[in-house]
Design an enzyme around this catalytic site. Structure first.
Site, PDB file in Angstrom:
ATOM      1  N   HIS A   1       3.096  21.429  79.304  1.00  0.00           N
ATOM      2  CA  HIS A   1       3.795  22.541  79.952  1.00  0.00           C
ATOM      3  C   HIS A   1       5.254  22.165  80.215  1.00  0.00           C
ATOM      4  CE1 HIS A   1      -0.389  23.356  81.937  1.00  0.00           C
ATOM      5  NE2 HIS A   1      -0.363  23.808  80.704  1.00  0.00           N
TER       6      HIS A   1
ATOM      7  N   CYS B   1      -5.303  18.102  75.874  1.00  0.00           N
ATOM      8  CA  CYS B   1      -4.186  17.191  75.594  1.00  0.00           C
ATOM      9  C   CYS B   1      -2.826  17.867  75.772  1.00  0.00           C
ATOM     10  CB  CYS B   1      -4.324  16.649  74.179  1.00  0.00           C
ATOM     11  SG  CYS B   1      -4.050  17.922  72.929  1.00  0.00           S
TER      12      CYS B   1
ATOM     13  N   ALA C   1      -2.045  20.671  73.395  1.00  0.00           N
ATOM     14  CA  ALA C   1      -2.723  21.911  73.795  1.00  0.00           C
ATOM     15  C   ALA C   1      -1.921  22.631  74.871  1.00  0.00           C
ATOM     16  CB  ALA C   1      -4.135  21.617  74.297  1.00  0.00           C
TER      17      ALA C   1
ATOM     18  N   ARG D   1      -8.188  30.775  72.864  1.00  0.00           N
ATOM     19  CA  ARG D   1      -7.881  31.042  74.276  1.00  0.00           C
ATOM     20  C   ARG D   1      -7.954  32.530  74.608  1.00  0.00           C
ATOM     21  NH1 ARG D   1      -2.362  30.468  76.452  1.00  0.00           N
ATOM     22  NH2 ARG D   1      -2.377  30.022  78.686  1.00  0.00           N
TER      23      ARG D   1
HETATM   24 FE1  CFM Z   1      -2.247  28.200  84.366  1.00  0.00          FE
HETATM   25 FE2  CFM Z   1      -4.624  27.739  84.478  1.00  0.00          FE
HETATM   26 FE3  CFM Z   1      -3.030  26.630  82.595  1.00  0.00          FE
HETATM   27 FE4  CFM Z   1      -3.565  29.324  82.572  1.00  0.00          FE
HETATM   28 FE5  CFM Z   1      -5.577  28.941  80.742  1.00  0.00          FE
HETATM   29 FE6  CFM Z   1      -6.631  27.383  82.658  1.00  0.00          FE
HETATM   30 FE7  CFM Z   1      -5.096  26.229  80.825  1.00  0.00          FE
HETATM   31 MO1  CFM Z   1      -7.408  27.194  80.216  1.00  0.00          MO
HETATM   32  S1  CFM Z   1      -3.832  29.666  84.624  1.00  0.00           S
HETATM   33  S2  CFM Z   1      -1.774  28.236  82.256  1.00  0.00           S
HETATM   34  S3  CFM Z   1      -4.286  30.684  81.063  1.00  0.00           S
HETATM   35  S4  CFM Z   1      -3.165  26.275  84.653  1.00  0.00           S
HETATM   36  S5  CFM Z   1      -7.472  28.974  81.549  1.00  0.00           S
HETATM   37  S6  CFM Z   1      -6.657  27.431  84.934  1.00  0.00           S
HETATM   38  S7  CFM Z   1      -6.828  25.552  81.671  1.00  0.00           S
HETATM   39  S8  CFM Z   1      -5.372  27.533  79.231  1.00  0.00           S
HETATM   40  S9  CFM Z   1      -3.239  25.123  80.998  1.00  0.00           S
HETATM   41  C1  HCA Z   2      -6.666  24.147  76.587  1.00  0.00           C
HETATM   42  C2  HCA Z   2      -7.007  25.606  76.469  1.00  0.00           C
HETATM   43  C3  HCA Z   2      -8.128  25.998  77.360  1.00  0.00           C
HETATM   44  C4  HCA Z   2      -9.463  25.430  76.921  1.00  0.00           C
HETATM   45  C5  HCA Z   2     -10.603  26.145  77.530  1.00  0.00           C
HETATM   46  C6  HCA Z   2     -11.967  25.564  77.503  1.00  0.00           C
HETATM   47  C7  HCA Z   2      -8.192  27.548  77.338  1.00  0.00           C
HETATM   48  O1  HCA Z   2      -6.637  23.602  77.675  1.00  0.00           O
HETATM   49  O2  HCA Z   2      -6.407  23.563  75.570  1.00  0.00           O
HETATM   50  O3  HCA Z   2     -12.156  24.345  77.589  1.00  0.00           O
HETATM   51  O4  HCA Z   2     -12.897  26.380  77.435  1.00  0.00           O
HETATM   52  O5  HCA Z   2      -8.101  28.163  78.369  1.00  0.00           O
HETATM   53  O6  HCA Z   2      -8.338  28.095  76.244  1.00  0.00           O
HETATM   54  O7  HCA Z   2      -7.866  25.608  78.688  1.00  0.00           O
END
Ligand code: CFM
Ligand code: HCA
Length: 542
Positions: free
Chosen positions: A195, A62, A65, A96
Site C-alpha cells: 500500500h 504479500c 498483492a 478480489r
Molecule cells: Fe482496506 Fe481491508 Fe485492505 Fe480493503 Fe480488501 Fe481486506 Fe485487503 Mo482483502 S478494507 S484495502 S478491500 S485493509 S478485503 S480488510 S485484506 S483486499 S489490503
Molecule cells: C490480498 C487480497 C485479498 C485476499 C482475500 C482472501 C482480497 O490480500 O491479496 O484471502 O480471501 O480481499 O481479495 O485480501
C-alpha cells in the site's frame, strides 16, 4: 434459543499458546490481547505489523498483492502489467471482486490479465527486454493514458530495473504515462508495505496532472474504497443523492483522470484508513486538503459519515439534503433489521480480515444484535487497533516524501498512539494535532479477544473453544472452518454477494447473515473422519 458458553479469556489465550515451542509462544503472546480498554487508561499494547514466525501458516498476503491487487488493481483504464511469472498476475486477476462500470464510452481493461509471463531464460538473462516489448504491445493495442508495472519477487532477485524501463518507454511513447513499482512480494511483512509503495508512486506520478479546475459544489475524494461487490456504486448513489461530488475514488472503478484531478477536492474522506492514510496526509501537506475518517459499512455508520461531511461544509442546504436522504433511506433498513433481529439477536461472530474490515463490519453485526467474541487484523498497525494517531509535526516536500522515513523521523514517544485520554488532551493543549478514528480496542467489549496475524492453527482452536455461530475471514480459511461445522462468510470478496456498504448494502447483509446463521445445514455437518474414523475408500470399477 441462546447458547451460553462460559469462558475465561485468559484460559482461551493459554490454550491457544499451549502447543507452541516456548520462544514462539512468547512472541505470539504479545499479539494476542484480552481487551481491557477503558476511557481513562492507556489501551493495552498489542504487537502488530511484525514478521510472521516462519513455519506458521499465516492468513497474510504479500507486498505485490497490496500494491498491484489492492491499490492499483481496481483502476479500470490503466494497463496494469505484472512483471513476473504468470501465477502472480493470474491470481491477482479479479479474485478480489472489485467491480467496474465503464459507462457509455469509458475504457475498461479489467477483463484482461497483463503479464510478462517470465520464464527460466528471463531469470537467467534478465527480463527488461521482455518488459519493454510488453509495454509496447499494450500501447499498440489499447493506447491507454497510463501503464503501470508491478515487480514480483524474481524481479528484485535478478535486479531488473523496472523504473529505468518505464522512464525509457514513457519518453518513447510520448503520450502515455508509464511508471513502475518496486513492490516485490518479499519486500515487507504483509500487503501493507505494498500500500505504501503504491500510494507514494500514484502521488508522485499521477495526482495533480489535470490542471483544469472543477466547479462543482461539495467536492470530496473518497479514499480507501475499492468497490468490492459493488460497495462503491452504492456509496456513489448516496453521495449523488445528497448533492456531494465525488472527484476521485482511490481506487474502486477509478480512472486515470480521477487520480489526476484529486487535488481539486475540498475534502478527503477516508474509508479504509489502513491502506491509504498516506495519500490523505500527502494531499493535506501538498494541496491543503483536510481529511476526515468515514465509514459506510453499517446504516448508522453511513448516516453518521454523511452528517460528518455535511458538518465539514457547514452549509444548511447540504445539511438539510443529507437529513432528507437519511430519513428516506432508513425506514426500509430499520424494518429489515427488526425482522432479522428476531432470529440473529444473541448470535456470536469472529472477524479476522485484513486491516479495517474486522472493525468496520462490527457495526453491521451490532445492528443485528450479534456479538463479536474475537477479532483481529492480518496486517493492521497499532494505530488501527488503538484508534488514534498523532500527526507528526514535520514539514516535508510532498513530491519527494517517503512515509516510512517520516514515521522514523517523528519523535517515537510522541508518535506512539498508546496514550490515555488525559495525556492526549494535554498534548493537544500544547498544540499537537491528533487524528482520532475508531479502533478495535476501544470499540470492542471488555473481555473479548483481539488477535493480530491469526494463523490456521489458532483459527481452528478458537472455533473449537468458543464455537461461534459465524466466522468471517477469507478464501484460505473458508473450507477448513466450514469443515468444523461453522459457516464462514468471506468479508474480502463477500463470496458472491454484496454490496454491503451504505443503506441498501446493510439490507443485503442482514438478509444474507440471517440465512447463513439460521441454516440447519451446519448442524448436520460432520467431517467424515469424525463420523467413521475407520472409513477407507472403495473403488468400484465398472
Ligand atoms: Fe482496506 Fe481491508 Fe485492505 Fe480493503 Fe480488501 Fe481486506 Fe485487503 Mo482483502 S478494507 S484495502 S478491500 S485493509 S478485503 S480488510 S485484506 S483486499 S489490503
Ligand atoms: C490480498 C487480497 C485479498 C485476499 C482475500 C482472501 C482480497 O490480500 O491479496 O484471502 O480471501 O480481499 O481479495 O485480501
Amino acid at each position: 434459543k441462546t447458547k451460553v458458553v462460559q469462558w475465561d479469556p485468559a484460559d482461551i489465550k493459554e490454550e491457544l499458546l499451549k502447543k507452541y515451542p516456548p520462544k514462539v509462544a512468547r512472541k505470539r503472546a504479545k499479539q494476542i490481547m484480552i481487551n481491557e480498554a477503558t476511557e481513562s487508561e492507556a489501551p493495552p499494547e498489542i504487537v502488530a505489523n511484525v514478521r510472521t514466525i516462519p513455519g506458521i501458516i499465516t492468513m497474510r498476503g504479500c507486498t505485490y498483492a497490496g500494491c498491484k491487487g489492492v491499490i492499483m488493481g481496481p483502476t479500470r483504464d490503466i494497463v496494469n502489467i505484472t512483471h513476473g511469472p504468470i501465477g502472480c498476475g493470474f491470481y491477482s486477476w479479479l479474485t478480489r471482486r472489485n467491480q467496474t462500470s465503464p459507462g457509455p464510452d469509458g475504457e475498461n481493461y479489467m477483463t484482461y490479465c497483463f503479464s510478462t509471463d517470465m520464464q527460466d531464460q528471463d531469470i537467467i538473462f534478465g527480463g527488461e527486454k521482455k518488459l519493454e516489448a510488453a509495454i509496447q504491445e499494450a500501447y499498440d493495442l489499447f493506447h491507454p493514458k497510463g501503464i503501470c508495472i508491478f515487480s514480483t519477487c524474481p524481479v528484485g532477485l535478478i535486479g531488473d530495473d523496472v523504473h529505468a524501463v518505464a522512464k525509457k518507454m514513457k519518453a518513447k511513447l510520448g503520450d502515455c504515462n508509464v511508471f513502475g513499482f518496486s513492490c516485490e512480494g518479499y519486500k515487507g511483512v504483509s500487503q501493507s508495505a505494498g500500500h505504501h509503495i503504491a500510494n507514494n508512486q500514484v502521488f508522485t506520478h499521477l495526482v495533480g496532472e489535470n490542471k483544469e479546475p472543477r466547479t462543482e459544489e461539495y467536492k470530496i475524494n473518497l479514499l480507501g474504497e475499492y468497490n468490492i461487490g459493488g460497495d462503491g456504486f452504492e456509496i456513489d448513489r448516496i453521495l449523488k443523492k445528497c448533492g456531494i461530488t465525488n472527484i476521485a475514488t482511490f481506487s474502486g472503478n477509478s480512472t486515470y483522470d480521477q487520480f489526476a484531478s484529486a487535488q481539486h477536492a475540498d475534502l478527503s474522506c477516508v474509508m479504509c484508513h489502513r491502506s491509504i492514510n498516506y495519500v490523505a496526509d500527502m494531499l493535506e501537506t501538498k494541496y491543503g486538503i483536510p481529511w476526515i475518517k468515514v465509514n459506510f459499512i453499517g446504516a448508522e455508520a453511513t448516516a453518521k459519515s454523511l452528517r460528518k461531511i455535511g458538518e465539514y461544509f457547514g452549509d444548511k442546504k447540504l445539511i438539510d439534503k443529507i437529513e432528507a436522504v437519511i430519513a428516506e433511506e432508513m425506514p426500509e433498513v430499520e424494518a429489515t433489521a427488526k425482522d432479522v433481529r428476531s432470529r440473529t439477536e444473541g448470535k456470536t461472530a469472529m472477524l479476522f480480515v485484513g486491516g479495517s474490515r474486522a472493525h468496520h463490519y462490527q457495526e453491521l453485526f451490532n445492528e443485528m444484535g450479534m456479538k463479536t467474541l474475537s477479532a483481529g487484523y492480518e496486517f493492521g498497525h497499532r494505530d488501527d487497533y488503538e484508534g488514534r494517531r498523532v500527526i507528526p509535526d514535520i514539514k516535508v516536500d510532498a513530491d519527494s516524501r517517503n512515509i516510512e522515513e517520516i514515521e522514523v523521523e517523528a519523535d517515537p514517544e510522541l508518535y506512539s498512539p498508546r496514550k490515555t485520554e488525559a495525556e492526549i488532551k494535554a498534548l493537544e493543549d500544547a498544540g499537537y494535532e491528533f487524528k482520532h478514528y475508531d479502533g478495535l480496542n476501544p470499540d470492542m467489549d471488555k473481555g473479548t479477544i483481539i488477535i493480530d496475524d491469526l494463523n490456521q492453527y489458532e483459527a481452528e482452536k478458537l472455533v473449537e473453544l468458543l464455537k461461534p455461530d459465524l466466522f468471517c475471514a477469507g478464501i484460505k480459511e473458508k473450507f477448513s472452518i466450514q469443515k468444523l461445522g461453522v459457516p464462514l462468510k468471506q468479508l474480502h470478496s463477500y463470496d458472491s454477494g454484496g454490496p454491503y456498504a451504505g443503506f441498501k448494502g446493510a439490507i443485503n447483509f442482514y438478509k444474507e447473515i440471517d440465512r447463513l446463521v439460521g441454516s440447519k445445514v451446519w448442524s448436520y455437518m460432520k467431517a467424515p473422519w469424525q463420523e467413521n474414523p475407520e472409513l477407507t475408500a472403495t473403488f468400484v470399477w465398472e
